[in-house]
Design an enzyme around this catalytic site. Structure first.
Site, PDB file in Angstrom:
ATOM      1  N   TYR A 266       0.848  -1.193   0.000  1.00 48.42           N
ATOM      2  CA  TYR A 266       0.000   0.000   0.000  1.00 48.42           C
ATOM      3  C   TYR A 266       0.883   1.241   0.000  1.00 48.42           C
ATOM      4  O   TYR A 266       1.792   1.359   0.829  1.00 48.42           O
ATOM      5  CB  TYR A 266      -0.914   0.026   1.235  1.00 48.42           C
ATOM      6  CG  TYR A 266      -1.944  -1.078   1.259  1.00 48.42           C
ATOM      7  CD1 TYR A 266      -3.170  -0.926   0.623  1.00 48.42           C
ATOM      8  CD2 TYR A 266      -1.668  -2.280   1.913  1.00 48.42           C
ATOM      9  CE1 TYR A 266      -4.114  -1.945   0.644  1.00 48.42           C
ATOM     10  CE2 TYR A 266      -2.608  -3.303   1.938  1.00 48.42           C
ATOM     11  CZ  TYR A 266      -3.825  -3.123   1.291  1.00 48.42           C
ATOM     12  OH  TYR A 266      -4.751  -4.136   1.308  1.00 48.42           O
TER      13      TYR A 266
ATOM     14  N   GLU B  22       3.283   3.752 -10.902  1.00 51.35           N
ATOM     15  CA  GLU B  22       3.065   2.716  -9.877  1.00 51.35           C
ATOM     16  C   GLU B  22       1.573   2.367  -9.899  1.00 51.35           C
ATOM     17  O   GLU B  22       0.741   3.091  -9.355  1.00 51.35           O
ATOM     18  CB  GLU B  22       3.482   3.202  -8.490  1.00 51.35           C
ATOM     19  CG  GLU B  22       3.393   2.113  -7.428  1.00 51.35           C
ATOM     20  CD  GLU B  22       3.985   2.570  -6.118  1.00 51.35           C
ATOM     21  OE1 GLU B  22       5.172   2.272  -5.876  1.00 51.35           O
ATOM     22  OE2 GLU B  22       3.266   3.224  -5.342  1.00 51.35           O
TER      23      GLU B  22
END
Length: 611
Positions: free
Chosen positions: A387, A609
């Site tokens: 995360y 990303e």
């Protein structure tokens, strides 16, 4: 200078508080006669009623709403008052200064004339209403102090007015104010009641929004201060709802609220009964808080420079994989908070995790999270989920001891059942969104260097493109560049441009933070949203992120040509549309897209990303 101005604001309010307390003291001296009217003697007529100079209704009416503390003063210099307790004290100062206007002689005379006509103020009317049922004084006072909005701050002046001894008034009001709090904290756990009270909870969430940062100790102190400063919008009821929304442990919340109620009781008793002396005591308490938080605060927290490289832009010592799967780090949840509206597509939570300063990271990196339990198919531990970290290296509390995650709860909608299938929900995202304060989280990392900020040239422009929770790394960027007092922020002269794509307005993430930065730095921060269910693109279709970026294609290409860095973060499904759009624009400009893209990557201007 800003801190000195804050202290001066409190000093300027001393006169107004002393005037008000003295006026009410005069009213209290007449309480024996008025009290007989309440206790069953013939009711007071309009012509004969005493006209108190300071009433519960006027006390509740004179305080204005609170304003958010900006990050710049009028001269453009930065300052930072991020500790929740400091915010609460500053809000009190603003309210108290306003009281000075309402306490001037002309206004007091006008108010007195008006009250002569109105006959009884709010607290007296409520007391008389209950007395009609033959209730004793202590029962009436308990009921008033238990009522939302009025609470202890309104009940103590009424108890003094009724002629009761101070020690009885104080004890009854404290216990009465606390009486509904414990049931509220437990009843709010009921989903039906929580849904029924959602409008009230939403208002409480806004008022208590500053309480959710820092360690449990800081939460306890900031909640106690929030409850303890007797202003409209604060108090035990709002504090209880705020504590529930923040996920504070029940015992911790109760003890903090009780401490705040005791504080509010002492301040109100001093102001109401002790005249000038009481006013001085109350102001001294507020000044002590303000001096502690604003004038003598730890310099390492006031100025964010203690986690910097030397020079600050040097990336040679970026921490990577400090903690691995076989030896993860155990962090503790500080708070878990839903950050989207009721009409958002799904639930997204902001989760603050305490790492005690033992898990350093840089903006743009990710944490790995290992959910508890084992996999059903083979009984092995769950694998790590990555995360993006949604805070700067200093954390939301600026202490360098916390970090934040922005997590969307992953669920699967079964079209046959027409409901979420719990067997197919996301293991880690649901674990994180269900965490409560104090829960342990097994973490690895930090991971990644691709999303780091190149800070060596302070004139670099940053173009940030996100869908949904892909906003996480950009929150760290923006806090570092515009919110915190960092060397990077002091040097930065470029422009940061944020694009966020979500379904609708309720799904916007951290919008209040972006709007504040935009207000403070209109030339250095730009913001554009793509709301697919509320906006249309130039072809009349849904507005997706690539459509919004395309609207500024010429400007973006120019910025990239001049050395800007562009970032993409979010679901991997965003990239085909983005690249098709960029290719079309490049070809329209006579550029070979592949060569153009290869050049950006070679200069490290292209950062992706996706997941």
């Amino acid at each position: 200078m800003t801190n000195l101005r804050s202290i001066l604001c409190l000093l300027l309010s001393v006169v107004s508080l002393l005037d008000g307390s003295k006026a009410f003291q005069q009213t209290a001296s007449r309480s024996s006669n008025v009290g007989r009217g309440i206790l069953g003697s013939p009711s007071i007529s309009k012509s004969s009623a005493p006209s108190p100079d300071f009433s519960v209704s006027s006390f509740l009416d004179v305080y204005p709403g609170t304003n958010r503390i900006p990050d710049k003063d009028q001269n453009g210099s930065r300052f930072s008052v991020k500790h929740s307790l400091g915010k609460i004290v500053l809000r009190s100062a603003v309210a108290l200064v306003t009281l000075a206007f309402f306490s001037n002689p002309a206004f007091a005379a006008k108010k007195a004339a008006k009250e002569t006509v109105e006959h009884l103020h709010t607290g007296q009317k409520i007391a008389n209403f209950f007395m009609q049922f033959g209730l004793p004084k202590w029962a009436v006072l308990s009921a008033i102090s238990a009522m939302p909005v009025v609470e202890l701050r309104g009940a103590i002046p009424v108890g003094i007015w009724m002629g009761m001894p101070l020690y009885q008034v104080f004890l009854i009001c404290v216990l009465g104010n606390m009486a509904p709090i414990i049931p509220i904290l437990f009843l709010l756990k009921n989903e039906y009641l929580k849904k029924l009270m959602s409008p009230i909870l939403k208002r409480a969430e806004k008022k208590a929004s500053g309480l959710g940062v820092g360690s449990l100790e800081k939460q306890w102190v900031s909640l106690a201060a929030f409850v303890g400063i007797p202003l409209p919008g604060t108090g035990a009821w709002t504090g209880a709802m705020g504590a529930f929304l923040l996920g504070m442990p029940t015992a911790l919340a109760i003890s903090s609220i009780f401490a705040g109620v005791l504080s509010a009781g002492m301040i109100m008793s001093a102001i109401t009964l002790a005249g000038r002396t009481g006013g001085l005591i109350a102001i001294s308490v507020l000044l002590a808080f303000a001096a502690k938080e604003l004038m003598f605060k730890d310099s390492s927290i006031a100025k964010q420079n203690f986690l910097e490289a030397n020079p600050y832009w040097d990336q040679s010592a970026v921490p990577v994989n400090t903690y691995k799967n076989k030896a993860p780090f155990t962090g503790k949840v500080v708070s878990t908070k839903r950050i989207v509206g009721p009409k958002a597509t799904g639930e997204t939570c902001h989760i603050i995790i305490d790492h005690k300063g033992d898990f350093p990271f840089w903006e743009g990196q990710s944490w790995g999270v290992i959910p508890p339990g084992v996999r059903e198919k083979d009984g092995k531990p769950h694998s790590v989920r990555l995360y993006s970290i949604a805070s700067s290296r200093y954390g939301d509390d600026m202490s360098g001891r916390t970090g934040s995650l922005c997590v969307r709860r992953a669920t699967y909608w079964d079209p046959v059942l027409k409901a979420d299938d719990p067997a197919k929900k996301g293991i880690c995202s649901n674990f994180l969104c269900d965490t409560r304060t104090g829960d342990d989280v097994q973490m690895t990392g930090p991971a990644g260097k691709v999303m780091l900020l190149p800070e060596e040239d302070p004139k670099t422009d940053y173009i940030m493109v996100a869908t949904g929770t892909g906003i996480a790394p950009y929150r760290g960027f923006i806090r570092r560049l515009f919110v915190e007092d960092t060397p990077a922020a002091q040097a930065y002269k470029g422009q940061a441009w944020l694009f966020l794509g979500v379904a609708n307005s309720d799904a916007l993430l951290y919008d209040d933070e972006w709007q504040e930065v935009k207000k403070q730095y209109p030339d250095q921060f730009r913001l554009d949203y793509a709301l697919s269910r509320e906006q249309t693109n130039k072809a009349g279709g849904k507005m997706y992120i690539q459509d919004k970026v395309e609207e500024y294609a010429d400007e973006i290409f120019d910025k990239l040509e001049n050395g800007a860095h562009i970032y993409f973060c979010g679901l991997k499904g965003m990239m085909p549309g983005i690249q098709d759009m960029l290719k079309k624009v490049a070809e329209s400009k006579g550029l070979d897209y592949d060569d153009w893209l290869k050049g950006l990557k070679a200069k490290k201007q292209w950062h992706v990303e996706v997941y």
